[in-house]
Design an enzyme around this catalytic site. Sequence first.
Site, PDB file in Angstrom:
ATOM      1  N   GLY A 170       0.811  -1.224   0.000  1.00  0.00           N
ATOM      2  CA  GLY A 170       0.000   0.000   0.000  1.00  0.00           C
ATOM      3  C   GLY A 170       0.845   1.275   0.000  1.00  0.00           C
ATOM      4  N   CYS A 198       4.771 -13.592  -0.132  1.00  0.00           N
ATOM      5  CA  CYS A 198       3.779 -14.009  -1.131  1.00  0.00           C
ATOM      6  C   CYS A 198       3.870 -15.449  -1.607  1.00  0.00           C
ATOM      7  CB  CYS A 198       3.861 -13.092  -2.345  1.00  0.00           C
ATOM      8  SG  CYS A 198       3.209 -11.470  -1.984  1.00  0.00           S
TER       9      CYS A 198
HETATM   10  C1  UDX Z   1       0.150  -6.909   0.837  1.00  0.00           C
HETATM   11  C2  UDX Z   1      -1.213  -7.561   0.640  1.00  0.00           C
HETATM   12  O1  UDX Z   1      -2.119  -7.075   1.538  1.00  0.00           O
HETATM   13  C3  UDX Z   1      -1.085  -9.052   0.695  1.00  0.00           C
HETATM   14  O2  UDX Z   1      -2.306  -9.653   0.469  1.00  0.00           O
HETATM   15  C4  UDX Z   1      -0.149  -9.423  -0.404  1.00  0.00           C
HETATM   16  O3  UDX Z   1      -0.066 -10.802  -0.538  1.00  0.00           O
HETATM   17  C5  UDX Z   1       1.197  -8.826  -0.131  1.00  0.00           C
HETATM   18  O4  UDX Z   1       1.078  -7.453  -0.064  1.00  0.00           O
HETATM   19  P1  UDX Z   1       1.722  -6.082   2.681  1.00  0.00           P
HETATM   20  O5  UDX Z   1       1.500  -4.691   2.225  1.00  0.00           O
HETATM   21  O6  UDX Z   1       3.047  -6.694   2.412  1.00  0.00           O
HETATM   22  O7  UDX Z   1       0.599  -7.023   2.105  1.00  0.00           O
HETATM   23  O8  UDX Z   1       1.307  -6.306   4.180  1.00  0.00           O
HETATM   24  P2  UDX Z   1       1.676  -5.498   5.450  1.00  0.00           P
HETATM   25  O9  UDX Z   1       2.990  -4.838   5.272  1.00  0.00           O
HETATM   26  O10 UDX Z   1       1.427  -6.403   6.585  1.00  0.00           O
HETATM   27  O11 UDX Z   1       0.581  -4.328   5.451  1.00  0.00           O
HETATM   28  C6  UDX Z   1      -0.716  -4.454   5.773  1.00  0.00           C
HETATM   29  C7  UDX Z   1      -1.094  -3.211   6.589  1.00  0.00           C
HETATM   30  O12 UDX Z   1      -2.493  -3.178   6.797  1.00  0.00           O
HETATM   31  C8  UDX Z   1      -0.444  -3.137   7.972  1.00  0.00           C
HETATM   32  O13 UDX Z   1       0.245  -1.931   8.119  1.00  0.00           O
HETATM   33  C9  UDX Z   1      -1.636  -3.208   8.947  1.00  0.00           C
HETATM   34  O14 UDX Z   1      -1.454  -2.443  10.104  1.00  0.00           O
HETATM   35  C10 UDX Z   1      -2.749  -2.678   8.085  1.00  0.00           C
HETATM   36  N1  UDX Z   1      -4.086  -3.108   8.499  1.00  0.00           N
HETATM   37  C11 UDX Z   1      -4.359  -4.423   8.631  1.00  0.00           C
HETATM   38  C12 UDX Z   1      -5.071  -2.170   8.736  1.00  0.00           C
HETATM   39  O15 UDX Z   1      -4.842  -0.981   8.637  1.00  0.00           O
HETATM   40  N2  UDX Z   1      -6.319  -2.593   9.073  1.00  0.00           N
HETATM   41  C13 UDX Z   1      -6.628  -3.897   9.241  1.00  0.00           C
HETATM   42  O16 UDX Z   1      -7.769  -4.233   9.573  1.00  0.00           O
HETATM   43  C14 UDX Z   1      -5.612  -4.845   9.020  1.00  0.00           C
HETATM   44  C1  UDX Z   2       7.149 -11.791  -5.424  1.00  0.00           C
HETATM   45  C2  UDX Z   2       6.807 -11.595  -6.909  1.00  0.00           C
HETATM   46  O1  UDX Z   2       8.017 -11.551  -7.678  1.00  0.00           O
HETATM   47  C3  UDX Z   2       6.000 -10.335  -7.105  1.00  0.00           C
HETATM   48  O2  UDX Z   2       5.614 -10.196  -8.472  1.00  0.00           O
HETATM   49  C4  UDX Z   2       4.766 -10.406  -6.219  1.00  0.00           C
HETATM   50  O3  UDX Z   2       4.001  -9.236  -6.336  1.00  0.00           O
HETATM   51  C5  UDX Z   2       5.167 -10.615  -4.773  1.00  0.00           C
HETATM   52  O4  UDX Z   2       5.962 -11.786  -4.657  1.00  0.00           O
HETATM   53  P1  UDX Z   2       8.940 -10.790  -3.744  1.00  0.00           P
HETATM   54  O5  UDX Z   2       8.468 -11.841  -2.801  1.00  0.00           O
HETATM   55  O6  UDX Z   2       9.041  -9.394  -3.259  1.00  0.00           O
HETATM   56  O7  UDX Z   2       8.004 -10.736  -5.029  1.00  0.00           O
HETATM   57  O8  UDX Z   2      10.395 -11.200  -4.257  1.00  0.00           O
HETATM   58  P2  UDX Z   2      10.998 -12.088  -5.430  1.00  0.00           P
HETATM   59  O9  UDX Z   2      12.037 -11.285  -6.101  1.00  0.00           O
HETATM   60  O10 UDX Z   2       9.980 -12.702  -6.290  1.00  0.00           O
HETATM   61  O11 UDX Z   2      11.780 -13.217  -4.597  1.00  0.00           O
HETATM   62  C6  UDX Z   2      11.105 -14.180  -3.821  1.00  0.00           C
HETATM   63  C7  UDX Z   2      12.091 -15.166  -3.245  1.00  0.00           C
HETATM   64  O12 UDX Z   2      12.638 -16.004  -4.247  1.00  0.00           O
HETATM   65  C8  UDX Z   2      13.290 -14.532  -2.539  1.00  0.00           C
HETATM   66  O13 UDX Z   2      13.573 -15.232  -1.352  1.00  0.00           O
HETATM   67  C9  UDX Z   2      14.397 -14.707  -3.551  1.00  0.00           C
HETATM   68  O14 UDX Z   2      15.673 -14.716  -2.958  1.00  0.00           O
HETATM   69  C10 UDX Z   2      14.049 -16.046  -4.160  1.00  0.00           C
HETATM   70  N1  UDX Z   2      14.594 -16.256  -5.508  1.00  0.00           N
HETATM   71  C11 UDX Z   2      14.233 -15.442  -6.539  1.00  0.00           C
HETATM   72  C12 UDX Z   2      15.455 -17.322  -5.742  1.00  0.00           C
HETATM   73  O15 UDX Z   2      15.795 -18.080  -4.825  1.00  0.00           O
HETATM   74  N2  UDX Z   2      15.927 -17.529  -7.010  1.00  0.00           N
HETATM   75  C13 UDX Z   2      15.572 -16.734  -8.059  1.00  0.00           C
HETATM   76  O16 UDX Z   2      16.029 -16.986  -9.192  1.00  0.00           O
HETATM   77  C14 UDX Z   2      14.699 -15.648  -7.812  1.00  0.00           C
END
Ligand code: UDX
Ligand code: UDX
Length: 462
Positions: A15, A275
């Site tokens: 976000g 994720c």
């Molecule tokens: C996001 C997506 O929400 C998740 O589904 C996706 O798979 C990965 O990216 P992310 O932004 O990484 O998640 O999560 P996080 O950093 O935990 O942020 C969620 C935020 O929502 C937190 O700051 C939390 O405090 C807030 N929150 C949660 C609210 O404000 N209200 C709520 O009821 C629950």
């Molecule tokens: C992932 C997706 O790439 C992104 O599109 C989605 O929105 C959120 O999830 P992220 O989890 O931030 O993003 O990182 P990513 O770069 O995909 O890496 C995920 C994990 O895979 C890391 O632990 C990374 O080190 C590992 N990785 C990645 C490997 O071990 N080998 C690779 O070749 C690439």
Amino acid sequence: MPIKSICCLGAGYVGGPTMAMIASKCPDIQVTVADMNEQRIAAWNSDTLPVYEPGLDAVVASALGRNLHFTTDIRNAIAGADLIFVSVGTPTKSFGIGAGRAADLRYIESAARLIAEVSEGHKIIVEKSTIPVKTATAIKSILAANSPHGATFQVLSNPEFLAEGTAVEDLESPDRILIGGETTREGNAAVEALASVYARWIPRERILTTNLWSSELSKLVANAFLAQRISSINSISALCEATGADVDEVARAIGMDSRIGPKFLKASVGFGGSCFQKDLLNLVYLCESFNLPHVSEYWRQVVHLNDWQKSRFVEKIVRSLYNTVSNKRIAILGFAFKKDTNDTRESPAILVCRDLLLEHAHLAIYDPKVSEETIRQDLLSAGVSPDLIASNVEICSDPYSAVTHAHALATLTEWAEFRTLDLSRIYDLMLKPAFVFDGRAVLSLDALKAHGFEVFVIGKGL
Ligand code: UDX
Ligand code: UDX
């Protein structure tokens, strides 16, 4: 009607950066990010952002106070918005039906209830969080049943594909933007309203529109395919170690086939991040729910292989250190799940450290961006006892103090700074024989051998 005011519920890794980019590209749109976590909101409004992302400070600074606002006043933020992104967390359920696989939608549901309660007029609700297919239907029914002021809503799905560490680049120039909506006149109008926000800086041909379910499912499938590539190459890494093949050479050879392509073929100690595992488990649960056991079993294997990769790395360390690491100091370089982020969610480092601690190793952990508090908390959440953490975990402020008098060093994150470490200094500081377990192939195998280390690199063997 053009969008004039946007609000986002959830100021997390997704976000925060996403709204900062929209605000920076659309100075005439007011963007408010609301979160119930006061500390997090205060951090977004300070010089130390809660999320570490290269280039993010500048994007936030360009719009903060102008048309980008961070607040805990969620109700007012909703009331004033034409379009509301929902970007709250969707962790894997830890209890009840679907525990360990299904997504916990309680935050999504409470967000929907609050939106319904507060809204007047017409609003577009955008699912940004990754959610199981058909969640939009649930959101719609909650909205319809709970709107005292007779508000009307359109629900869109607009999954985020940014990767941590490259969020700013990915938001600036994404491969595609995906927007799913209802295939009705009102649905199409809502899709167009959101598309025209992105079209301010993203070429139209990269803005893809689909029906709601295709969009929701595509996010899960994209992550499942990416994770599958890593598990595939990691399975081959074990075979390379057994045969004397070099996994990087194999990856290069297969990646030059344009049908396969070179990306996401880096063998490692395992994938982490918020994720991949969550979305795979979600997909598994979805398939189970639709009575497709063969499909769910197929994708479950991607997670199994990843777990196995982490445990066989630990086994390699224990076996190499003469079958005991009890009371031995092991330097851990890197705790984040990948480089250029302070995020540790599902980081392979957590399980590797947990299992080494259960073998009574002493760990000296260094990570350039992850805080001591986070590391200790992660180990606690992984089931390591507070006593063991207190007695056997030391957090170091640089790599050289971590390796001092260590029997072994393990790299668990591919931070660029590890590539330029002074290997002869490290060798001198360590006990002999000095072992290196390179879980991220971040060090040069030849240089390590030349310095006299005993080396294990994932996919290359000893
Ligand atoms: C996001 C997506 O929400 C998740 O589904 C996706 O798979 C990965 O990216 P992310 O932004 O990484 O998640 O999560 P996080 O950093 O935990 O942020 C969620 C935020 O929502 C937190 O700051 C939390 O405090 C807030 N929150 C949660 C609210 O404000 N209200 C709520 O009821 C629950
Ligand atoms: C992932 C997706 O790439 C992104 O599109 C989605 O929105 C959120 O999830 P992220 O989890 O931030 O993003 O990182 P990513 O770069 O995909 O890496 C995920 C994990 O895979 C890391 O632990 C990374 O080190 C590992 N990785 C990645 C490997 O071990 N080998 C690779 O070749 C690439």
